[in-house]
Design a protein around this motif. Structure first.
Motif, PDB file in Angstrom:
ATOM      1  N   GLY A 126       0.529  -1.368   0.011  1.00 20.23           N
ATOM      2  CA  GLY A 126      -0.124  -0.188   0.025  1.00 20.23           C
ATOM      3  C   GLY A 126       0.833   1.269  -0.185  1.00 20.23           C
ATOM      4  O   GLY A 126       1.951   1.327   0.024  1.00 20.23           O
ATOM      5  N   SER A 127       0.017   2.454   0.272  1.00 21.03           N
ATOM      6  CA  SER A 127       0.827   3.724  -0.015  1.00 21.03           C
ATOM      7  C   SER A 127       1.925   3.979   1.228  1.00 21.03           C
ATOM      8  O   SER A 127       3.020   4.251   1.028  1.00 21.03           O
ATOM      9  CB  SER A 127      -0.031   4.858   0.036  1.00 21.03           C
ATOM     10  N   SER A 128       1.712   3.182   2.255  1.00 17.57           N
ATOM     11  CA  SER A 128       2.529   3.440   3.456  1.00 17.57           C
ATOM     12  C   SER A 128       2.802   1.964   4.226  1.00 17.57           C
ATOM     13  O   SER A 128       3.200   2.004   5.542  1.00 17.57           O
ATOM     14  CB  SER A 128       2.126   4.567   4.719  1.00 17.57           C
ATOM     15  N   SER A 129       2.281   1.063   3.719  1.00 16.92           N
ATOM     16  CA  SER A 129       2.475  -0.167   4.183  1.00 16.92           C
ATOM     17  C   SER A 129       2.915  -1.171   3.115  1.00 16.92           C
ATOM     18  O   SER A 129       2.808  -1.213   1.822  1.00 16.92           O
ATOM     19  CB  SER A 129       1.236  -0.671   5.071  1.00 16.92           C
ATOM     20  N   LEU A 130       3.386  -2.581   3.729  1.00 15.29           N
ATOM     21  CA  LEU A 130       3.527  -3.903   2.748  1.00 15.29           C
ATOM     22  C   LEU A 130       2.912  -4.835   3.681  1.00 15.29           C
ATOM     23  O   LEU A 130       3.605  -5.214   4.616  1.00 15.29           O
ATOM     24  CB  LEU A 130       4.825  -3.680   2.605  1.00 15.29           C
ATOM     25  N   ARG A 159       3.886   2.019   8.403  1.00 15.41           N
ATOM     26  CA  ARG A 159       4.355   3.284   8.677  1.00 15.41           C
ATOM     27  C   ARG A 159       5.841   3.409   8.003  1.00 15.41           C
ATOM     28  O   ARG A 159       6.472   4.314   8.469  1.00 15.41           O
ATOM     29  CB  ARG A 159       4.548   3.657  10.143  1.00 15.41           C
ATOM     30  N   ILE A 160       5.639   2.927   6.757  1.00 10.99           N
ATOM     31  CA  ILE A 160       6.712   3.138   5.787  1.00 10.99           C
ATOM     32  C   ILE A 160       7.212   4.527   5.576  1.00 10.99           C
ATOM     33  O   ILE A 160       6.188   5.562   5.062  1.00 10.99           O
ATOM     34  CB  ILE A 160       6.759   2.385   4.613  1.00 10.99           C
ATOM     35  N   GLY A 161       8.343   4.972   5.705  1.00 14.96           N
ATOM     36  CA  GLY A 161       8.823   6.486   5.680  1.00 14.96           C
ATOM     37  C   GLY A 161       8.239   7.362   6.659  1.00 14.96           C
ATOM     38  O   GLY A 161       8.336   8.429   6.612  1.00 14.96           O
ATOM     39  N   ILE A 162       7.541   6.813   7.711  1.00 15.62           N
ATOM     40  CA  ILE A 162       6.912   7.445   8.849  1.00 15.62           C
ATOM     41  C   ILE A 162       7.722   6.856  10.070  1.00 15.62           C
ATOM     42  O   ILE A 162       8.007   5.942  10.187  1.00 15.62           O
ATOM     43  CB  ILE A 162       5.476   7.440   9.123  1.00 15.62           C
ATOM     44  N   GLU A 163       8.003   8.084  11.143  1.00 11.92           N
ATOM     45  CA  GLU A 163       8.609   7.975  12.312  1.00 11.92           C
ATOM     46  C   GLU A 163       7.873   6.521  13.054  1.00 11.92           C
ATOM     47  O   GLU A 163       6.638   6.758  12.843  1.00 11.92           O
ATOM     48  CB  GLU A 163       8.433   8.935  13.184  1.00 11.92           C
ATOM     49  N   ALA A 183      12.600   3.258   5.367  1.00 11.86           N
ATOM     50  CA  ALA A 183      12.543   4.279   4.294  1.00 11.86           C
ATOM     51  C   ALA A 183      11.849   4.172   3.237  1.00 11.86           C
ATOM     52  O   ALA A 183      11.234   5.112   2.864  1.00 11.86           O
ATOM     53  CB  ALA A 183      14.097   4.907   4.004  1.00 11.86           C
ATOM     54  N   SER A 184      11.686   2.975   2.899  1.00 14.17           N
ATOM     55  CA  SER A 184      10.928   2.912   1.488  1.00 14.17           C
ATOM     56  C   SER A 184      10.812   1.347   1.338  1.00 14.17           C
ATOM     57  O   SER A 184      10.829   0.357   2.279  1.00 14.17           O
ATOM     58  CB  SER A 184      12.191   3.068   0.311  1.00 14.17           C
ATOM     59  N   HIS A 185       9.833   1.176   0.466  1.00 15.59           N
ATOM     60  CA  HIS A 185       9.195  -0.235   0.366  1.00 15.59           C
ATOM     61  C   HIS A 185      10.294  -1.308  -0.053  1.00 15.59           C
ATOM     62  O   HIS A 185      10.340  -2.365   0.390  1.00 15.59           O
ATOM     63  CB  HIS A 185       7.768  -0.095  -0.920  1.00 15.59           C
ATOM     64  N   GLY A 186      10.881  -1.015  -1.072  1.00 15.47           N
ATOM     65  CA  GLY A 186      12.171  -1.850  -1.470  1.00 15.47           C
ATOM     66  C   GLY A 186      12.958  -2.228  -0.237  1.00 15.47           C
ATOM     67  O   GLY A 186      13.235  -3.507   0.043  1.00 15.47           O
ATOM     68  N   LEU A 214      -0.957   7.864 -12.958  1.00 12.50           N
ATOM     69  CA  LEU A 214      -2.202   7.820 -12.436  1.00 12.50           C
ATOM     70  C   LEU A 214      -2.449   7.006 -11.183  1.00 12.50           C
ATOM     71  O   LEU A 214      -3.592   7.311 -10.483  1.00 12.50           O
ATOM     72  CB  LEU A 214      -3.018   6.790 -13.644  1.00 12.50           C
ATOM     73  N   ALA A 215      -1.569   6.442 -10.854  1.00  9.43           N
ATOM     74  CA  ALA A 215      -1.521   5.759  -9.357  1.00  9.43           C
ATOM     75  C   ALA A 215       0.000   6.217  -8.720  1.00  9.43           C
ATOM     76  O   ALA A 215       0.759   5.153  -8.385  1.00  9.43           O
ATOM     77  CB  ALA A 215      -1.754   4.322  -9.413  1.00  9.43           C
ATOM     78  N   PRO A 216       0.155   7.385  -8.608  1.00  6.82           N
ATOM     79  CA  PRO A 216       1.595   7.738  -8.152  1.00  6.82           C
ATOM     80  C   PRO A 216       2.006   7.335  -6.647  1.00  6.82           C
ATOM     81  O   PRO A 216       3.329   7.136  -6.637  1.00  6.82           O
ATOM     82  CB  PRO A 216       1.728   9.384  -8.146  1.00  6.82           C
ATOM     83  N   LEU A 217       1.187   7.027  -5.817  1.00  2.00           N
ATOM     84  CA  LEU A 217       1.582   6.424  -4.520  1.00  2.00           C
ATOM     85  C   LEU A 217       1.526   4.770  -4.595  1.00  2.00           C
ATOM     86  O   LEU A 217       2.215   4.428  -3.727  1.00  2.00           O
ATOM     87  CB  LEU A 217       0.461   6.924  -3.379  1.00  2.00           C
TER      88      LEU A 217
END
Length: 400
Positions: free
Chosen positions: A9-13, A33-37, A61-64, A122-125
């Motif tokens: 997802g945009s902030s989760s995996l 909380r990817i990319g979030i404290e 920091a990132s999904h990768g 079209l789906a940048p996140l």
């Protein structure tokens, strides 16, 4: 057949490993909380009816980066469930936008990857994240089939009067500008569970998927007939960082009078708006905590969030000509009883009456939270996009 499902997802995996056709996973986990404290990984292994868990707290920091750590957990140490990457027969990837190209699960080829890349804007996140996870999985599970399951596929049944925009036809025929809809895997899964639970032939269901991304879908007899997200996953409901519906005149105004570029506008509406823009955080748990402490911005954010959902329920009741059930699902939909109560409050005219005690004691399984005499059933159904993806991948490989 071992099928690993990756749902980014945009902030989760989220991930699950299935030994298909068994529905119960071998293991599951969440990178949150990817990319979030405060980001962390929770990894669960299931053996002989017992659950063993480990939680690792570290900034991701990132999904990768998150996926690389997940793959290490799968194959190394105390909680390993595979001996090597060769044990995985297929990796199923949730991909958000498939345009009009894909109406079902698809084996990933270079051509498919290029189509996914073409839809980044079209789906940048999501699509860039989905693409990155595909590339990492290809390098890690070299023997496995890589399969994409698209969020847009379930919504291919939406009729033309609902998916066309009121702009010249040329833009649809030449540029494929239309409503596509998203979260289709989730809406499909929970609506099928609701249909089984209702045990009736003809059904009218409104599925409310509330997470960092949010969407609502009108479902008639198991088929999507309208949905809140459109050409991209920005429109409709208020979300974690996305604005949802906004008057296009606001965009024109910012461009003309404030000199905003297209990139700045995209960043504003996709990454700086929603709960974050109004309330100060993209995480509903943070917003709820601040609201409980009297933060007025957070309180307003909750009010806006609930109000938008309520409006769509009313609209889709008209589209369906009635409702049999309203289904809440996904992170916020399943876990925030106060939000469910706020949404259902004032909808008695539609036949919804909430059982507040049942609502507050929801504990993670399909549950009716409406009063016994409620004309419309209110259900909480845990979404299981991962199993739905694994099931579609398994069918694709075994039929082939």
């Amino acid at each position: 057949m071992n099928i690993l499902v990756i749902n980014s997802g945009s902030s989760s995996l989220k991930y699950q490993l299935f030994k298909m056709p068994e529905k119960a996973p071998v293991c599951s986990g969440l990178v949150e909380r990817i990319g979030i404290e405060g980001s962390f990984i929770k990894h669960n292994v299931y053996t002989n009816g017992n659950k063993h868990s480990i939680e690792l707290a570290a900034f991701i920091a990132s999904h990768g980066e998150g996926l690389k750590q997940v793959l290490a957990l799968l194959s190394e140490g105390e909680f390993a469930v595979i001996a090597s990457s060769n044990d995985i027969a297929a990796v199923g990837h949730r991909v958000v936008h498939g345009g009009e190209h894909f109406a079902g699960p698809t084996l990933i080829t270079d051509e498919v990857k290029q189509q996914i890349k073409k839809l980044f804007s079209l789906a940048p996140l999501h699509n860039p994240v989905n693409y990155k996870c595909i590339e990492v999985a290809e390098r890690t599970f070299t023997k496995a089939k890589q399969i994409a399951v698209f969020d847009t596929a379930f919504h291919q049944t939406i009729p033309e009067q609902a998916y066309r925009y009121a702009i010249p036809e040329w833009y649809y025929k030449e540029d494929s500008i239309r409503v596509y809809g998203f979260h289709g895997t989730s809406h499909k899964y929970v609506s099928e569970q609701a249909i089984k639970w209702l045990n009736k032939k003809d059904t009218k269901i409104i599925s409310v998927h509330l997470g960092n991304g949010c969407s609502i879908t009108a479902i008639s007899n198991g088929k999507s007939v309208d949905t809140s997200m459109g050409f991209g996953p920005l429109s409709g409901l208020m979300m974690g960082t996305r604005s949802g519906d906004i008057d296009p005149s606001v965009i024109f105004h910012l461009m003309e009078h404030s000199g905003y570029t297209l990139e700045q506008l995209s960043t504003l509406l996709n990454k700086q708006s929603g709960l974050l823009g109004v309330g100060g955080s993209s995480d509903m748990r943070d917003i709820r905590k601040m609201a409980d402490e009297g933060n007025q911005a957070a309180i307003l954010a909750l009010q806006l969030y609930a109000y938008r959902i309520k409006k769509f329920i009313g609209a889709y009741a008209a589209v369906l000509n009635g409702i049999d059930a309203v289904v809440f699902t996904a992170g916020v939909g399943e876990n925030d009883s106060q939000m469910r109560e706020a949404v259902c409050s004032g909808l008695e005219y539609l036949g919804l009456t909430l059982n507040t005690a049942a609502n507050k004691t929801y504990a993670g399984e399909l549950k009716e939270i409406s009063n016994a005499d409620s004309k419309v059933k209110i259900l909480v159904i845990p979404t299981n996009e991962e199993y739905e993806i694994a099931h579609q991948c398994f069918d694709l490989l075994t039929v082939a």
